[in-house]
Design a protein around this motif. Structure first.
Motif, PDB file in Angstrom:
ATOM      1  N   ALA A  62     -10.480 -29.383   3.180  1.00  0.00           N
ATOM      2  CA  ALA A  62     -11.673 -28.542   3.006  1.00  0.00           C
ATOM      3  C   ALA A  62     -12.362 -28.952   1.717  1.00  0.00           C
ATOM      4  CB  ALA A  62     -11.293 -27.071   2.963  1.00  0.00           C
ATOM      5  N   THR A  63     -13.687 -29.046   1.772  1.00  0.00           N
ATOM      6  CA  THR A  63     -14.476 -29.376   0.586  1.00  0.00           C
ATOM      7  C   THR A  63     -15.630 -28.389   0.453  1.00  0.00           C
ATOM      8  OG1 THR A  63     -16.027 -30.849   1.735  1.00  0.00           O
ATOM      9  CG2 THR A  63     -13.983 -31.832   0.929  1.00  0.00           C
ATOM     10  N   ASP A  64     -16.187 -28.317  -0.745  1.00  0.00           N
ATOM     11  CA  ASP A  64     -17.400 -27.525  -0.926  1.00  0.00           C
ATOM     12  C   ASP A  64     -18.608 -28.399  -0.569  1.00  0.00           C
ATOM     13  OD1 ASP A  64     -17.921 -29.226  -3.054  1.00  0.00           O
ATOM     14  OD2 ASP A  64     -17.347 -27.785  -4.599  1.00  0.00           O
ATOM     15  N   PRO A  65     -19.830 -27.857  -0.602  1.00  0.00           N
ATOM     16  CA  PRO A  65     -21.004 -28.664  -0.218  1.00  0.00           C
ATOM     17  C   PRO A  65     -21.213 -29.904  -1.078  1.00  0.00           C
ATOM     18  CG  PRO A  65     -21.546 -26.332  -0.182  1.00  0.00           C
ATOM     19  CD  PRO A  65     -20.189 -26.438  -0.804  1.00  0.00           C
ATOM     20  N   PRO A 106     -25.518 -39.460   5.872  1.00  0.00           N
ATOM     21  CA  PRO A 106     -26.715 -38.639   6.136  1.00  0.00           C
ATOM     22  C   PRO A 106     -26.666 -37.976   7.514  1.00  0.00           C
ATOM     23  CG  PRO A 106     -27.323 -40.751   5.166  1.00  0.00           C
ATOM     24  CD  PRO A 106     -25.875 -40.847   5.519  1.00  0.00           C
ATOM     25  N   GLU A 107     -26.200 -38.734   8.514  1.00  0.00           N
ATOM     26  CA  GLU A 107     -26.094 -38.177   9.868  1.00  0.00           C
ATOM     27  C   GLU A 107     -25.104 -37.017   9.907  1.00  0.00           C
ATOM     28  OE1 GLU A 107     -23.938 -39.417  14.028  1.00  0.00           O
ATOM     29  OE2 GLU A 107     -24.868 -41.008  12.852  1.00  0.00           O
ATOM     30  N   ILE A 108     -23.967 -37.200   9.225  1.00  0.00           N
ATOM     31  CA  ILE A 108     -22.933 -36.152   9.216  1.00  0.00           C
ATOM     32  C   ILE A 108     -23.474 -34.886   8.560  1.00  0.00           C
ATOM     33  CG2 ILE A 108     -20.672 -35.509   8.301  1.00  0.00           C
ATOM     34  CD1 ILE A 108     -19.892 -38.473   8.506  1.00  0.00           C
ATOM     35  N   MET A 109     -24.077 -35.033   7.381  1.00  0.00           N
ATOM     36  CA  MET A 109     -24.564 -33.868   6.647  1.00  0.00           C
ATOM     37  C   MET A 109     -25.700 -33.174   7.376  1.00  0.00           C
ATOM     38  SD  MET A 109     -22.427 -33.698   4.305  1.00  0.00           S
ATOM     39  CE  MET A 109     -23.155 -32.245   3.540  1.00  0.00           C
ATOM     40  N   THR A 110     -26.560 -33.937   8.052  1.00  0.00           N
ATOM     41  CA  THR A 110     -27.644 -33.320   8.835  1.00  0.00           C
ATOM     42  C   THR A 110     -27.072 -32.487   9.972  1.00  0.00           C
ATOM     43  OG1 THR A 110     -29.178 -35.125   8.321  1.00  0.00           O
ATOM     44  CG2 THR A 110     -29.660 -33.786  10.261  1.00  0.00           C
ATOM     45  N   THR A 111     -26.059 -33.024  10.646  1.00  0.00           N
ATOM     46  CA  THR A 111     -25.424 -32.301  11.752  1.00  0.00           C
ATOM     47  C   THR A 111     -24.764 -31.020  11.247  1.00  0.00           C
ATOM     48  OG1 THR A 111     -25.000 -34.372  12.930  1.00  0.00           O
ATOM     49  CG2 THR A 111     -23.712 -32.458  13.598  1.00  0.00           C
ATOM     50  N   LEU A 112     -24.051 -31.112  10.138  1.00  0.00           N
ATOM     51  CA  LEU A 112     -23.361 -29.942   9.589  1.00  0.00           C
ATOM     52  C   LEU A 112     -24.357 -28.893   9.116  1.00  0.00           C
ATOM     53  CD1 LEU A 112     -20.531 -31.705   7.537  1.00  0.00           C
ATOM     54  CD2 LEU A 112     -20.343 -30.650   9.789  1.00  0.00           C
ATOM     55  N   ALA A 113     -25.469 -29.324   8.513  1.00  0.00           N
ATOM     56  CA  ALA A 113     -26.479 -28.386   8.019  1.00  0.00           C
ATOM     57  C   ALA A 113     -27.094 -27.576   9.161  1.00  0.00           C
ATOM     58  CB  ALA A 113     -27.575 -29.139   7.268  1.00  0.00           C
ATOM     59  N   THR A 136     -11.975 -38.198  13.083  1.00  0.00           N
ATOM     60  CA  THR A 136     -12.153 -36.962  12.323  1.00  0.00           C
ATOM     61  C   THR A 136     -13.171 -36.039  12.982  1.00  0.00           C
ATOM     62  OG1 THR A 136     -12.783 -36.060  10.151  1.00  0.00           O
ATOM     63  CG2 THR A 136     -13.899 -38.052  10.871  1.00  0.00           C
ATOM     64  N   THR A 137     -12.938 -34.760  12.812  1.00  0.00           N
ATOM     65  CA  THR A 137     -13.867 -33.727  13.248  1.00  0.00           C
ATOM     66  C   THR A 137     -14.183 -32.856  12.046  1.00  0.00           C
ATOM     67  OG1 THR A 137     -13.034 -33.687  15.519  1.00  0.00           O
ATOM     68  CG2 THR A 137     -14.237 -31.745  14.763  1.00  0.00           C
ATOM     69  N   ASN A 138     -15.466 -32.718  11.728  1.00  0.00           N
ATOM     70  CA  ASN A 138     -15.900 -31.937  10.571  1.00  0.00           C
ATOM     71  C   ASN A 138     -16.743 -30.753  11.041  1.00  0.00           C
ATOM     72  OD1 ASN A 138     -15.117 -33.808   8.172  1.00  0.00           O
ATOM     73  ND2 ASN A 138     -16.101 -35.145   9.647  1.00  0.00           N
ATOM     74  N   SER A 139     -16.393 -29.569  10.531  1.00  0.00           N
ATOM     75  CA  SER A 139     -17.114 -28.363  10.921  1.00  0.00           C
ATOM     76  C   SER A 139     -17.584 -27.621   9.677  1.00  0.00           C
ATOM     77  CB  SER A 139     -16.212 -27.443  11.756  1.00  0.00           C
ATOM     78  OG  SER A 139     -15.778 -28.100  12.928  1.00  0.00           O
ATOM     79  N   PRO A 140     -18.794 -27.067   9.705  1.00  0.00           N
ATOM     80  CA  PRO A 140     -19.304 -26.337   8.536  1.00  0.00           C
ATOM     81  C   PRO A 140     -18.865 -24.881   8.556  1.00  0.00           C
ATOM     82  CG  PRO A 140     -21.003 -26.440  10.205  1.00  0.00           C
ATOM     83  CD  PRO A 140     -19.816 -27.172  10.764  1.00  0.00           C
ATOM     84  N   LEU A 141     -18.646 -24.336   7.381  1.00  0.00           N
ATOM     85  CA  LEU A 141     -18.416 -22.895   7.222  1.00  0.00           C
ATOM     86  C   LEU A 141     -19.673 -22.342   6.557  1.00  0.00           C
ATOM     87  CD1 LEU A 141     -16.447 -20.510   7.461  1.00  0.00           C
ATOM     88  CD2 LEU A 141     -15.602 -21.085   5.174  1.00  0.00           C
ATOM     89  N   LEU A 142     -20.402 -21.484   7.269  1.00  0.00           N
ATOM     90  CA  LEU A 142     -21.695 -20.996   6.798  1.00  0.00           C
ATOM     91  C   LEU A 142     -21.604 -19.552   6.323  1.00  0.00           C
ATOM     92  CD1 LEU A 142     -23.897 -22.359   9.753  1.00  0.00           C
ATOM     93  CD2 LEU A 142     -23.265 -23.536   7.642  1.00  0.00           C
ATOM     94  N   ASN A 143     -22.461 -19.196   5.349  1.00  0.00           N
ATOM     95  CA  ASN A 143     -22.548 -17.799   4.922  1.00  0.00           C
ATOM     96  C   ASN A 143     -23.575 -17.066   5.787  1.00  0.00           C
ATOM     97  OD1 ASN A 143     -25.079 -18.572   3.993  1.00  0.00           O
ATOM     98  ND2 ASN A 143     -24.470 -18.625   1.839  1.00  0.00           N
ATOM     99  N   GLU A 144     -23.839 -15.806   5.450  1.00  0.00           N
ATOM    100  CA  GLU A 144     -24.748 -14.998   6.269  1.00  0.00           C
ATOM    101  C   GLU A 144     -26.181 -15.516   6.256  1.00  0.00           C
ATOM    102  OE1 GLU A 144     -24.282 -13.035   2.200  1.00  0.00           O
ATOM    103  OE2 GLU A 144     -23.046 -14.062   3.698  1.00  0.00           O
ATOM    104  N   HIS A 145     -26.507 -16.370   5.281  1.00  0.00           N
ATOM    105  CA  HIS A 145     -27.848 -16.929   5.196  1.00  0.00           C
ATOM    106  C   HIS A 145     -27.958 -18.289   5.905  1.00  0.00           C
ATOM    107  CE1 HIS A 145     -28.722 -13.733   2.379  1.00  0.00           C
ATOM    108  NE2 HIS A 145     -27.741 -14.143   1.577  1.00  0.00           N
ATOM    109  N   GLY A 146     -26.860 -18.745   6.464  1.00  0.00           N
ATOM    110  CA  GLY A 146     -26.867 -20.035   7.146  1.00  0.00           C
ATOM    111  C   GLY A 146     -26.656 -21.218   6.236  1.00  0.00           C
ATOM    112  N   ILE A 148     -24.299 -23.789   3.953  1.00  0.00           N
ATOM    113  CA  ILE A 148     -22.931 -24.298   3.979  1.00  0.00           C
ATOM    114  C   ILE A 148     -22.201 -23.886   2.707  1.00  0.00           C
ATOM    115  CG2 ILE A 148     -21.496 -26.366   4.014  1.00  0.00           C
ATOM    116  CD1 ILE A 148     -23.624 -27.788   5.587  1.00  0.00           C
ATOM    117  N   VAL A 149     -21.055 -23.241   2.867  1.00  0.00           N
ATOM    118  CA  VAL A 149     -20.229 -22.880   1.719  1.00  0.00           C
ATOM    119  C   VAL A 149     -18.975 -23.747   1.649  1.00  0.00           C
ATOM    120  CG1 VAL A 149     -21.083 -20.520   1.595  1.00  0.00           C
ATOM    121  CG2 VAL A 149     -19.116 -21.023   3.038  1.00  0.00           C
ATOM    122  N   ALA A 150     -18.602 -24.350   2.778  1.00  0.00           N
ATOM    123  CA  ALA A 150     -17.439 -25.244   2.814  1.00  0.00           C
ATOM    124  C   ALA A 150     -17.508 -26.098   4.071  1.00  0.00           C
ATOM    125  CB  ALA A 150     -16.133 -24.450   2.787  1.00  0.00           C
ATOM    126  N   ILE A 151     -16.800 -27.224   4.030  1.00  0.00           N
ATOM    127  CA  ILE A 151     -16.707 -28.120   5.176  1.00  0.00           C
ATOM    128  C   ILE A 151     -15.228 -28.345   5.472  1.00  0.00           C
ATOM    129  CG2 ILE A 151     -17.205 -30.430   6.069  1.00  0.00           C
ATOM    130  CD1 ILE A 151     -19.573 -30.491   4.065  1.00  0.00           C
TER     131      ILE A 151
END
Length: 223
Positions: A62-65, A106-113, A136-146, A148-151
């Motif tokens: 797990a990483t932060d943004p 860039p593609e990964i971060m755009t998809t996660l965003a 690898t499979t990467n999924s974003p953890l989003l806050n109530e505002h949408g 990314i708080v963690a990956i």
């Protein structure tokens, strides 16, 4: 200090107690008691989740943004060679220098965003400089505002699968070459037999070879 106590209704609770002496010369002692049961249960749940993630056979990171590592399970330690203490707080790109994934970032971060999951394969460099193929499979953890708080990333070493695929491809290539040589040899034999049949016809003799079956086989190979 922390204590387990029992409320009037019989329910057990965990409390945190802070104490200090009273006024100078007084026998009084001042204490502040706070119910920390919910916090303790949350910590236990997090500890259980961490143990479960440590038990899986895949690397979980797990990483932060900003790509700073927040979590690094035991499989990641075994797979990449970096201890948990060495990995936490460092940039993922410094721990696992990517190769082909540089152009994919860039593609990964755009998809996660967009709140979506990104899956793919690329090579990473381990601590001992070994290069391994990683699925690898990467999924974003989003806050109530949408935001990314963690990956959360789950990685699998696919070295054995890649080796097996290379063996299969090599065998296919060898069989294809063998088949081509065999067909070429068979076509040459048909040509020779045709020539012999033609000579027999010139001499007024019956054809020596029946070629219909062989020609049909060759036509099937060509298709």
């Amino acid at each position: 200090m922390e204590y387990t106590m029992v409320r009037k209704d019989g329910a057990p609770i965990i409390v945190e107690v802070h104490g200090r002496p009273g006024p100078s010369g007084s026998a009084l002692r001042l204490a502040a008691v706070r119910d920390i049961t919910a916090r303790k249960r949350a910590e236990e749940n997090l500890s259980l989740q961490a143990r479960m993630l440590d038990a899986v056979g895949q690397a979980v990171i797990a990483t932060d943004p900003e790509q700073n590592i927040l979590f690094w399970n035991k499989t990641a330690v075994a797979m990449f060679g970096w201890s948990k203490e060495e990995a936490l707080g460092r940039k993922i790109k410094d721990i696992l220098p990517p190769q082909s994934s540089r152009t994919l970032l860039p593609e990964i971060m755009t998809t996660l965003a967009q709140g979506a999951t990104w899956s793919g394969e690329f090579f990473v460099q381990c601590r001992d400089k070994r290069m391994i193929p990683l699925a690898t499979t990467n999924s974003p953890l989003l806050n109530e505002h949408g935001d990314i708080v963690a990956i959360i990333g789950i990685g699998t070493d696919i070295s054995k699968r890649k080796e097996a695929e290379e063996v299969i491809q090599r065998q296919i290539k060898e069989l294809t070459q063998f088949n081509s040589v065999s067909v070429d040899r068979e076509m040459r034999m048909v040509e020779l037999k045709r020539e012999i049949n033609a000579l027999c016809a010139q001499a007024g003799q019956q054809p020596r070879y029946a070629l219909d079956f062989l020609e049909e086989r060759i036509a099937t190979h060509d298709q």
